[in-house]
Design a protein around this motif. Structure first.
Motif, PDB file in Angstrom:
ATOM      1  N   GLU A 154       9.568 178.954  43.430  1.00 55.20           N
ATOM      2  CA  GLU A 154       8.190 178.560  43.717  1.00 55.20           C
ATOM      3  C   GLU A 154       7.601 179.362  44.870  1.00 55.20           C
ATOM      4  N   SER A 169       7.153 173.133  51.330  1.00 49.15           N
ATOM      5  CA  SER A 169       8.329 173.710  50.684  1.00 49.15           C
ATOM      6  C   SER A 169       9.434 174.010  51.694  1.00 49.15           C
ATOM      7  N   MET A 184       5.026 175.805  39.548  1.00 49.41           N
ATOM      8  CA  MET A 184       5.381 175.323  40.880  1.00 49.41           C
ATOM      9  C   MET A 184       4.744 173.959  41.112  1.00 49.41           C
TER      10      MET A 184
END
Length: 260
Positions: free
Chosen positions: A154, A170, A111
């Motif tokens: 991720e 994210s 990630m």
């Protein structure tokens, strides 16, 4: 005197006639009989359909570690032992172009860092996408789908490791990708409505054939008739312009240089 008093009840019972035998009613007789053993099985299915399998391994449990009652053909085969030293482990060869690599931003780590997720541009707007072709919109749509798959991978890995960071960055990246997909949908919807309007107009156009037989568009022969300018001016009541002689251009003044 005491003896005679004690013997009176006994003598009274001996002198009384025998009691009549007590017989219970007829409806209580079935309850007084001894229970009869059931001879038929509880199930209506015959037992011949389910014969005994005579399995000697019946009851062997791996949970209770009872083990096998007889050795197998692989009992003497040694079990593989894990290699604890990382330097002695064999490297697994993986295809560099495998499709699962598209679920990760990098092949070296599972990630991105929060700084890497934060570094992204703005979403595509509708005005920019209206000039794109169908192939460009199709390619951009699947790029957005791959990016959302990476973000979801991720997020799953971040929750598994209980990292505790990177969720905000994210999510912002995911919102940007979704806005681009929303703009693509709007552009395609506008084109679909325009195509419907064009289809309605084409049905009433004699030059367009939507039956599927022959050419779709057949232009009609159109020849523009030449009309002289004099006729046009007479019909409109405006005299044609006469040639007006142009005045000669004025010559620039000549500057005389002083004589020495």
């Amino acid at each position: 005197m005491s003896t005679s008093i004690a013997m009176r009840p006994v003598a009274r019972r001996l002198l009384k006639p025998a009691r009549a035998q007590h017989i219970p009613p007829a409806f209580l007789l079935p309850s007084l009989l001894a229970p009869i053993q059931q001879k038929s099985s509880f199930s209506s299915t015959t037992s011949n359909l389910y014969p005994r399998d005579n399995n000697r391994e019946r009851g062997v449990s791996t949970v209770r570690r009872t083990g096998l009652r007889q050795p197998l053909s692989v009992s003497k085969t040694p079990l593989p032992k894990p290699v604890l030293d990382p330097s002695k482990r064999s490297r697994v060869e993986v295809d560099e172009d495998h499709g699962l690599w598209d679920f990760f931003h990098s092949k070296e780590k599972p990630m991105n860092t929060p700084e890497e997720d934060f570094e992204h541009g703005r979403p595509w707007c509708v005005e920019e996408l209206r000039g794109k072709s169908w192939e460009d919109l199709h390619a951009l749509w699947w790029i957005c789908c791959k990016e959302r798959n990476r973000i979801a991978t991720e997020a799953y890995e971040r929750n598994r490791l209980e990292a505790g960071y990177g969720d905000s960055e994210s999510e912002r990246r995911n919102i940007t990708v979704r806005r681009t997909q929303r703009a693509i949908k709007q552009v395609l919807t506008e084109r679909y409505y325009s195509w419907q309007d064009a289809e309605v107009i084409a049905k009433n156009d004699p030059e367009v054939d939507l039956s599927g037989e022959g050419p779709t568009y057949t232009p009609t022969d159109f020849v523009e008739k030449y009309v002289p300018e004099e006729e046009v001016s007479l019909e409109s009541g405006v005299k044609p312009e006469q040639d007006i002689p142009l005045e000669p251009e004025a010559k620039p003044e000549q500057k005389h240089s002083p004589t020495l």
